[in-house]
Design an enzyme around this catalytic site. Structure first.
Site, PDB file in Angstrom:
ATOM      1  N   GLU A 116      -8.953  -6.576  -2.946  1.00  0.00           N
ATOM      2  CA  GLU A 116      -8.493  -5.272  -2.467  1.00  0.00           C
ATOM      3  C   GLU A 116      -9.514  -4.548  -1.568  1.00  0.00           C
ATOM      4  O   GLU A 116      -9.864  -5.034  -0.532  1.00  0.00           O
ATOM      5  CB  GLU A 116      -8.083  -4.378  -3.667  1.00  0.00           C
ATOM      6  CG  GLU A 116      -6.821  -4.897  -4.380  1.00  0.00           C
ATOM      7  CD  GLU A 116      -5.546  -4.793  -3.558  1.00  0.00           C
ATOM      8  OE1 GLU A 116      -5.595  -4.235  -2.453  1.00  0.00           O
ATOM      9  OE2 GLU A 116      -4.503  -5.296  -4.018  1.00  0.00           O
ATOM     10  N   HIS A 123      -7.209  -6.113   0.691  1.00  0.00           N
ATOM     11  CA  HIS A 123      -6.019  -5.266   0.783  1.00  0.00           C
ATOM     12  C   HIS A 123      -5.227  -5.639   2.041  1.00  0.00           C
ATOM     13  O   HIS A 123      -5.811  -5.795   3.109  1.00  0.00           O
ATOM     14  CB  HIS A 123      -6.517  -3.815   0.871  1.00  0.00           C
ATOM     15  CG  HIS A 123      -5.472  -2.781   0.640  1.00  0.00           C
ATOM     16  ND1 HIS A 123      -4.686  -2.745  -0.486  1.00  0.00           N
ATOM     17  CD2 HIS A 123      -5.086  -1.714   1.394  1.00  0.00           C
ATOM     18  CE1 HIS A 123      -3.869  -1.698  -0.417  1.00  0.00           C
ATOM     19  NE2 HIS A 123      -4.089  -1.057   0.715  1.00  0.00           N
ATOM     20  N   SER A 152       0.836  -1.204   0.000  1.00  0.00           N
ATOM     21  CA  SER A 152       0.000   0.000   0.000  1.00  0.00           C
ATOM     22  C   SER A 152       0.873   1.258   0.000  1.00  0.00           C
ATOM     23  O   SER A 152       1.658   1.435  -0.929  1.00  0.00           O
ATOM     24  CB  SER A 152      -0.957  -0.056   1.194  1.00  0.00           C
ATOM     25  OG  SER A 152      -2.065   0.759   0.965  1.00  0.00           O
TER      26      SER A 152
END
Ligand SMILES: *[C@@H]1O[C@H](CO)[C@@H](O)[C@H](O)[C@H]1NC(C)=O
Ligand SMILES: *[C@@H]1O[C@H](CO)[C@@H](O)[C@H](O)[C@H]1NC(C)=O
Ligand SMILES: *[C@@H]1O[C@H](CO)[C@@H](O)[C@H](O)[C@H]1NC(C)=O
Ligand SMILES: *[C@@H]1O[C@H](CO)[C@@H](O)[C@H](O)[C@H]1NC(C)=O
Ligand SMILES: *[C@@H]1O[C@H](CO)[C@@H](O)[C@H](O)[C@H]1NC(C)=O
Ligand SMILES: *[C@@H]1O[C@H](CO)[C@@H](O)[C@H](O)[C@H]1NC(C)=O
Ligand SMILES: *[C@@H]1O[C@H](CO)[C@@H](O)[C@H](O)[C@H]1NC(C)=O
Length: 569
Positions: free
Chosen positions: A352, A471, A221
């Site tokens: 995600e 995610h 990220s």
């Protein structure tokens, strides 16, 4: 309520849910009573450092040096200034216990301090004649949350491999990324912190048994964006040798900005500071406590639910005589071949940010607003410039929802979840992989993380079970995340096997610049044949219960994005 929980759980309050923050030296995470009572000591070129012992999930004893300052405390006069490296320590550094997180909202018992520019080193051996590959991990959290502390980036899996692991803190949010675009705050101090930490590694890691000529920068990220930026930054050149970017990219949509003036104004307003000039903003923000600054994060989400996920970002710095971290838009640098290219592993997860659909669809106000004010809301939620054309906004809606009005049902959940995932992560990562495989002279390995195990960063509120590969989920198999998840013990479960696979992939990539098995002594990777991504074939690996090779990751879904943001790969 749900919206708050999802947001808070992912980014904030979860810190300290299982708070073990003020642990005593000698009773460190994972260290059983039987280990040596003598603390390990390492003599580095910068000075002597005392650590502690820990044990991996397979029982290997290793040395941990935590909370070492790599830069002067960024407080007082140094707040909003580039980091000042510490070149020499006075006396023995006590690195036997956990350091603080940088300012962010956290429960009162959690250790947070503005004096947070610290580095952690974990090594199986400080005296190997053959130095070990170094894995340098840049934590996630949107440039405004999380930390490199061992409760969020625990070494207990990777240290079963012959690697030295380094994790760091860097300044967050306004304290790290204030950028008014003028000489007062050109921006990127949090990125410059990372560079100073990389320089510290160059100088000192050999003393810990690490190879300064074999550094793999890795991140998820915000950390993934950081990895890509280091490859194009003039400041980071030569400080690393491979890169792993998981689930985010600074490429794909609008070009990078030159300032984040709007966020500086918002921060000023939140803390009742004048906001009519950058000098006024900065001098007032200097008088505020770090806690006021850190705790103001939730007030930044005032546009639509908890959107947008992304707020602060590194910027292209105008020239004011300062050392600049970014001098050009990263996509332009890549296309011009102006980068310090290294073997690059790039990834996204299957789902995600799919869970961002739930708080919208389950809240009638938000649902109605998204339906009725699509043109206003879409740029906020899907992180696009507000000035994109109506035609493009409608095209996006059509591509994901057809003619359907969003409702709290399965079809909308799937479609809106996809749109969140593709817009925030999927498409930007797709663009990065496609640019790198064309313009980098080094190999690019692309993967989809598809495994849904016993835990996930999104677990359904009622069943407490994962429902997708969310995610950050690949981190579950690379690091212990004791703030939130139990350790995956050695067993025959898929989750346990995946820890061995993921750590073997990282080890091979760190050592050889190629994740594929080097010889028959790696049974966990025996069926791995992972071809690099090339512009014509575009193969990638899907990591699920098993490995499988595919082509053209999600390319049909990204067509509409390439119409809105034409790419000249
Ligand atoms: C729904 O969203 C609105 C706008 O963000 C918020 O004010 C309200 O509290 C939410 N309602 C519930 C039940 O969460
Ligand atoms: C390596 O660690 C051992 C055990 O703590 C210590 O005695 C030794 O001095 C260290 N070596 C170096 C070069 O720092
Ligand atoms: C280095 O490690 C080896 C094996 O772990 C040990 O036998 C030796 O004494 C160590 N040397 C030093 C200088 O610490
Ligand atoms: C900013 O506001 C203050 C007080 O509201 C005022 O005195 C000052 O002149 C303003 N400065 C600018 C540059 O507008
Ligand atoms: C939209 O805004 C961006 C910067 O925010 C600018 O580069 C672009 O030219 C603008 N596009 C239009 C159509 O105004
Ligand atoms: C989840 O945990 C249970 C109980 O330990 C185990 O039986 C199962 O195999 C695990 N699932 C995975 C995917 O590892
Ligand atoms: C094969 O694996 C063994 C055991 O891990 C190792 O000693 C050997 O160096 C490896 N061979 C190559 C070519 O890396």
């Amino acid at each position: 309520m749900l919206a708050r929980c999802v947001f808070v759980c992912l980014f904030v309050a979860v810190l300290g849910c299982r708070s073990n923050s003020h642990e005593k030296p000698g009773k460190t995470n994972g260290s059983p009573k039987t280990v040596s009572s003598e603390d390990p000591i390492t003599m580095t070129p910068s000075g002597t450092i005392r650590g502690s012992w820990m044990r991996t999930r397979r029982g290997r004893q290793f040395q941990a040096y935590r909370g070492i300052r790599y830069a002067e405390p960024p407080v007082g006069e140094l707040r909003f200034q580039p980091p000042k490296p510490i070149l020499q320590y006075q006396g023995v550094v006590d690195a036997s216990k956990e350091g603080p997180a940088c300012p962010l909202p956290a429960p009162p018992t959690y250790y947070v301090d503005e004096d947070c520019l610290t580095i952690n080193v974990y090594t199986p051996n400080n005296n190997s004649t053959k130095p070990l590959p170094v894995i340098f991990f840049i934590h996630a959290g949107g440039f405004y949350s999380m930390t490199g502390r061992s409760d969020l980036a625990g070494p207990h899996y990777l240290l079963d491999r012959d690697v030295v692991l380094v994790t760091i803190n860097y300044r967050l949010a306004t304290l790290g990324f204030l950028s008014t675009g003028d000489a007062l705050a050109p921006g990127n101090n949090g990125m410059k912190d990372q560079v100073v930490a990389l320089r510290w590694v160059q100088k000192n890691i050999r003393a810990f048994g690490g190879d300064p000529g074999l550094i793999t920068i890795t991140g998820c990220s915000a950390g993934s964006i950081s990895v890509m930026l280091h490859m194009v930054s003039p400041m980071s050149k030569g400080l690393f040798h491979r890169g792993i970017s998981m689930s985010a990219s600074p490429t794909g949509k609008e070009s990078s900005r030159y300032d984040m003036y709007d966020l500086a104004v918002k921060q000023a307003e939140i803390l009742n500071c004048p906001s009519n000039s950058s000098a006024a903003i900065i001098s007032c923000l200097r008088t505020k406590s770090f806690k006021e600054l850190g705790d103001s994060l939730p007030k930044f989400f005032d546009q639509f639910g908890f959107d947008p996920v992304g707020l602060w970002m590194p910027v292209v710095e105008r020239e004011f005589g300062q050392e600049r971290f970014l001098v050009k838009d990263p996509a332009e640098s890549i296309k011009a071949g102006e980068m310090y290219a290294v073997p690059h592993m790039i990834s996204q997860t299957t789902d995600e940010f799919f869970w961002k659909a739930f708080p919208v669809l389950k809240n009638q106000t938000l649902l109605d607003t998204m339906n009725n004010e699509w043109e206003r809301v879409a740029p906020i939620s899907f992180q696009m410039s507000p000035n994109i054309s109506s035609e493009n906004k409608l095209k996006l809606r059509q591509a994901y929802f057809g003619d359907k009005t969003l409702a709290n049902d399965d079809v909308s959940t799937k479609a809106l979840g996809r749109l969140y995932g593709d817009s925030i992560i999927g498409f930007p990562v797709h663009v990065m992989a496609n640019l790198m495989c064309r313009h980098s002279p080094q190999k690019v390995f692309y993967y989809e993380f598809a495994h849904v195990g016993n835990h996930s960063h999104y677990e359904a509120p009622t069943t407490k079970k994962p429902v997708g590969a969310a995610h950050h989920d690949d981190l579950i198999y690379l690091f212990t995340l004791s703030y939130r998840f139990p350790t995956i013990e050695v067993s025959d479960t898929l989750d346990s096997k995946l820890v061995d696979k993921m750590t073997a992939i990282w080890y091979n990539f760190a050592k050889y610049g190629d994740p594929n098995p080097v010889n028959a002594s790696q049974p966990e990777l025996s069926n791995l044949r992972w071809p690099p991504m090339t512009s014509d074939v575009r193969q990638y690996l899907r990591i699920g219960g098993d490995f499988s090779v595919h082509e053209k990751m999600f390319e049909n879904r990204f067509k509409v994005w390439e119409e809105i943001y034409p790419q000249d790969y």
